[in-house]
Design a protein around this motif. Structure first.
Motif, short mmCIF file in Angstrom:
data_model
loop_
_atom_site.label_atom_id
_atom_site.label_comp_id
_atom_site.label_asym_id
_atom_site.label_seq_id
_atom_site.Cartn_x
_atom_site.Cartn_y
_atom_site.Cartn_z
N ASN A 253 -71.59 56.94 -18.63
CA ASN A 253 -71.27 58.25 -19.21
C ASN A 253 -69.81 58.39 -19.65
N HIS B 237 -72.09 71.30 -24.33
CA HIS B 237 -73.47 70.82 -24.31
C HIS B 237 -73.80 69.97 -23.09
N ALA C 238 -72.89 67.09 -22.66
CA ALA C 238 -73.26 65.81 -23.28
C ALA C 238 -72.34 64.71 -22.76
N TRP D 172 -73.94 58.25 -25.02
CA TRP D 172 -74.48 58.15 -26.38
C TRP D 172 -74.81 59.51 -26.97
N GLU D 173 -75.22 60.47 -26.14
CA GLU D 173 -75.48 61.82 -26.66
C GLU D 173 -74.19 62.43 -27.20
N ALA E 56 -73.45 60.93 -30.54
CA ALA E 56 -74.31 61.49 -31.58
C ALA E 56 -73.86 62.88 -32.00
N ARG E 57 -73.46 63.71 -31.05
CA ARG E 57 -73.02 65.07 -31.38
C ARG E 57 -71.73 65.05 -32.19
N GLN F 219 -72.89 64.01 -35.73
CA GLN F 219 -73.73 65.00 -36.41
C GLN F 219 -72.97 66.25 -36.82
#
Length: 395
Positions: free
Chosen positions: A261, A362, A364, A367-368, A371-372, A375
């Motif tokens: 993480n 989030h 997050a 990898w999340e 991605a955020r 994006q």
């Protein structure tokens, strides 16, 4: 200070297969007579220099002092079944910033309250502050008594032998300021910190002269991962020639950090001389699992020095404000406690700060979080080879 022509240190990095630190230690001893000790978190610079080798267990990477015949035996072991996967020479890295010289333009923006960089990434409009998020900046250290950080808890560690974490260079303090400095500086001027309530971890992996090595960086990454940092910001690197393969060892270390993480964000490099020359993304930002940051100026144009995607090896993932960036400095008087400099070094902590805001907003990680960031980036009408997904934006 290393000579400009020197690119390696004489030590070596050894990548071990997943979950094989103990087996890797035994194998290095068997094939090359190297006695490598395991490190759960990090080690002192003196221990790293004096030992045969240190294995950073969370990363599955060893830094070893080896004679040529030992290196040859380790290299032969790569081709045999066993825990030793890759052997690479350790590289020298440096801070990636330069003084502002003519390429300014921030005067076009009202910076009386907030810097143009904060405005460009939308941080001033975000309700997120980075509170509760651990953000590590691996650089030249931190000016621990800077008045703008009075009352803030900053955890520090030096990975440079013979030097405390105190920043006699200035580069690290500047980067920490952009990533997590104040919105209302005690010593005056505009607010300049993106994640102004993040928990700061300042790791000194570059010397007061602005130089470091792979082993020190890996030591700092291991420290950040062990301490649960969601984001690691690295405004450092080494130039590479087009077509140079990325480091398999840093790639695997980054993947293993993501699995724990921790997202690593690094500067793409400053070797371009646009429009005549676009240089490739440098080491270690050219690794696929390290987020590579290019720089833009106040006009949302690619900075002339910013490295870009020129081949299939490395690419720019996102962009951040990197020209005429105002932040804190290591001065001792009111008029020297802030400075404007430029580089992909300045863009990187802006991205790291936005990552901390997204992590808070989030919940997050890994990898999340990657991605955020991708994006939510704002497209700029520029080639993706220069700015990737675009200019990062606060939630």
């Amino acid at each position: 200070m290393p000579e400009e022509t020197t690119t390696t240190t004489g030590r070596y990095l050894v990548l071990l297969e997943d979950n094989s630190a103990a087996a890797g230690a035994r194998e290095m001893n068997r094939v090359a007579g190297i006695n490598a000790a395991g490190a759960v978190e990090s080690v002192t610079p003196a221990d790293l220099e004096a030992s045969d080798g240190i294995i950073f267990q969370d990363l599955g990477v060893a830094v070893v002092n080896a004679a040529p015949d030992q290196v040859n035996r380790l290299a032969r072991a790569v081709d045999e079944p066993g825990p030793i996967s890759v052997v690479e020479p350790e590289r020298i890295v440096r801070a990636l910033a330069t003084p502002v010289q003519g390429e300014t333009g921030a005067a076009q923006v009202d910076e009386s309250v907030f810097t143009w960089g904060l405005q460009a990434v939308g941080a001033t409009l975000s309700s997120a502050s980075g509170a509760g998020i651990r953000l590590a900046v691996l650089d030249t250290g931190f000016t621990v008594d800077h008045p703008d950080f009075a009352g803030r808890t900053v955890l520090t560690n030096s990975f440079i032998k013979g030097e405390t974490v105190d920043d006699a260079h200035g580069h690290g303090t500047h980067c920490i300021g952009s990533a997590a400095g104040p919105r209302e500086p005690a010593s005056g001027g505009p607010g300049y910190g993106v994640a102004y309530e993040a928990e700061i971890y300042a790791g000194k992996v570059l010397s007061n002269a602005g130089f470091g090595d792979d082993g020190g960086i890996l030591n700092g990454i291991a420290w950040a991962v062990a301490n649960g940092c969601a984001v690691v910001s690295m405004s450092l690197g080494a130039a590479v020639k087009p077509g140079t393969p990325h480091s398999q060892i840093f790639e695997q270390a980054a993947q293993r950090a993501l699995a724990r993480n921790t997202l690593i964000i690094a500067a793409a490099g400053n070797e371009s001389q646009r429009p005549a020359k676009v240089a490739p993304v440098g080491h270690p930002a050219n690794c696929p699992s390290i987020m590579s940051v290019g720089a833009i100026d106040v006009d949302r144009a690619t900075a002339r020095f910013s490295c870009g995607t020129v081949d299939t090896v490395g690419q720019v993932d996102v962009a951040g404000p990197g020209v005429d960036v105002h932040s804190c400095w290591n001065g001792t008087t009111p008029d020297t406690r802030h400075k404007r400099i430029q580089g992909t070094s300045m863009a990187t902590p802006h991205v790291a700060g936005i990552a901390a805001l997204l992590a808070q907003q989030h919940n997050a990680r890994g990898w999340e979080l990657w991605a955020r960031l991708m994006q939510s980036a704002r497209r700029l009408g520029l080639p993706s080879t220069d700015v990737g997904a675009g200019l990062v934006q606060a939630p």
